[in-house]
Motif scaffolding. Sequence first.
Motif, mmCIF file in Angstrom:
data_model
loop_
_atom_site.group_PDB
_atom_site.id
_atom_site.type_symbol
_atom_site.label_atom_id
_atom_site.label_comp_id
_atom_site.label_asym_id
_atom_site.label_seq_id
_atom_site.Cartn_x
_atom_site.Cartn_y
_atom_site.Cartn_z
ATOM 1 N N HIS A 3 20.650 34.964 43.905
ATOM 2 C CA HIS A 3 19.772 33.916 44.417
ATOM 3 C C HIS A 3 18.756 33.540 43.351
ATOM 4 O O HIS A 3 18.096 34.401 42.762
ATOM 5 C CB HIS A 3 19.072 34.440 45.678
ATOM 6 N N CYS A 4 18.591 32.233 43.090
ATOM 7 C CA CYS A 4 17.562 31.714 42.207
ATOM 8 C C CYS A 4 16.597 30.880 43.039
ATOM 9 O O CYS A 4 17.005 29.930 43.711
ATOM 10 C CB CYS A 4 18.172 30.849 41.104
ATOM 11 N N LEU A 5 15.320 31.235 42.987
ATOM 12 C CA LEU A 5 14.262 30.446 43.605
ATOM 13 C C LEU A 5 13.608 29.610 42.515
ATOM 14 O O LEU A 5 13.076 30.151 41.545
ATOM 15 C CB LEU A 5 13.224 31.347 44.269
ATOM 16 N N PHE A 27 25.048 32.036 41.069
ATOM 17 C CA PHE A 27 23.784 31.897 41.785
ATOM 18 C C PHE A 27 23.866 30.829 42.865
ATOM 19 O O PHE A 27 24.490 29.783 42.677
ATOM 20 C CB PHE A 27 22.660 31.485 40.824
ATOM 21 N N THR A 28 23.207 31.086 43.967
ATOM 22 C CA THR A 28 22.799 30.006 44.857
ATOM 23 C C THR A 28 21.389 29.608 44.441
ATOM 24 O O THR A 28 20.612 30.448 43.979
ATOM 25 C CB THR A 28 22.793 30.440 46.327
ATOM 26 N N GLU A 30 17.762 27.765 45.468
ATOM 27 C CA GLU A 30 16.847 27.303 46.500
ATOM 28 C C GLU A 30 15.625 26.705 45.818
ATOM 29 O O GLU A 30 15.002 27.345 44.971
ATOM 30 C CB GLU A 30 16.407 28.470 47.386
ATOM 31 N N PRO A 47 14.386 37.156 45.176
ATOM 32 C CA PRO A 47 15.491 36.611 44.379
ATOM 33 C C PRO A 47 15.728 37.376 43.078
ATOM 34 O O PRO A 47 14.812 37.993 42.513
ATOM 35 C CB PRO A 47 15.033 35.175 44.072
#
Length: 234
Positions: A3-5, A27-28, A30, A47
């Motif tokens: 996950h990347c914020l 990565f997803t 957000e 993340p």
Amino acid sequence: MMHCLAIRHVPFEDLGTFGPILHQAGFTIEYAQAGVDRMSASRWAAPELVVVLGGPIGVNDEDAYPFIADEISLVRSRIDIGKPLLGVCLGAQMVAAALGARVYPGLAREIGWGHVTLTDAGRESALAILDGAPVLHWHGDTFDLPHGATLLASTPLTPHQAFSVGKNVLGLQFHAEADAARIEEWLIGHSCELAHASIDPRTIRADAAKQGDAAARAAGNMMRAWLRDIGLAP
């Protein structure tokens, strides 16, 4: 998936050419809107990667934009837990401020396509691919090098263009992520700044057409190399 914020301050200053590279690495992504979306240290801690992007406001504008102080505090919280953090332009300035460095107006606004000069440490880092490659400069402020940071790149106008702190923190004053195919969004969104600085948008547009492909290739390879360096890509 990882996950990347990504913390965004204006819609068009997003992950740009970094986005596809992050997707390819698993990565997803957000996006959170600074000053609008609710933030917390736990949200920043979770993340695998946090990216703090650029914007037209400054670190020292916190009287007018109180969320800036909170965001710098969250940047510090991310640094303290030792997880990967990338700051771009305003984001790099926030990293510097979170580490106690002074942020202040530069000698002049540095806006347009150009290059950076790598230090010896920069040539041994993920930024090595940027040697001679075009990047987009778009900033008026600069910062002192934070204590314990390693300088990676400079320009004559802005000596502190990129730095790292340990393995997992990277600050880029320049916009390696800028997508030349979408430069019109930048020219419209920052039209007042360009007019104030007497900079002709036609020059930036023409340079984007000439140098955009090379910039995108270099930026993509830099991001891939950095993700490998921090253990988030094979």
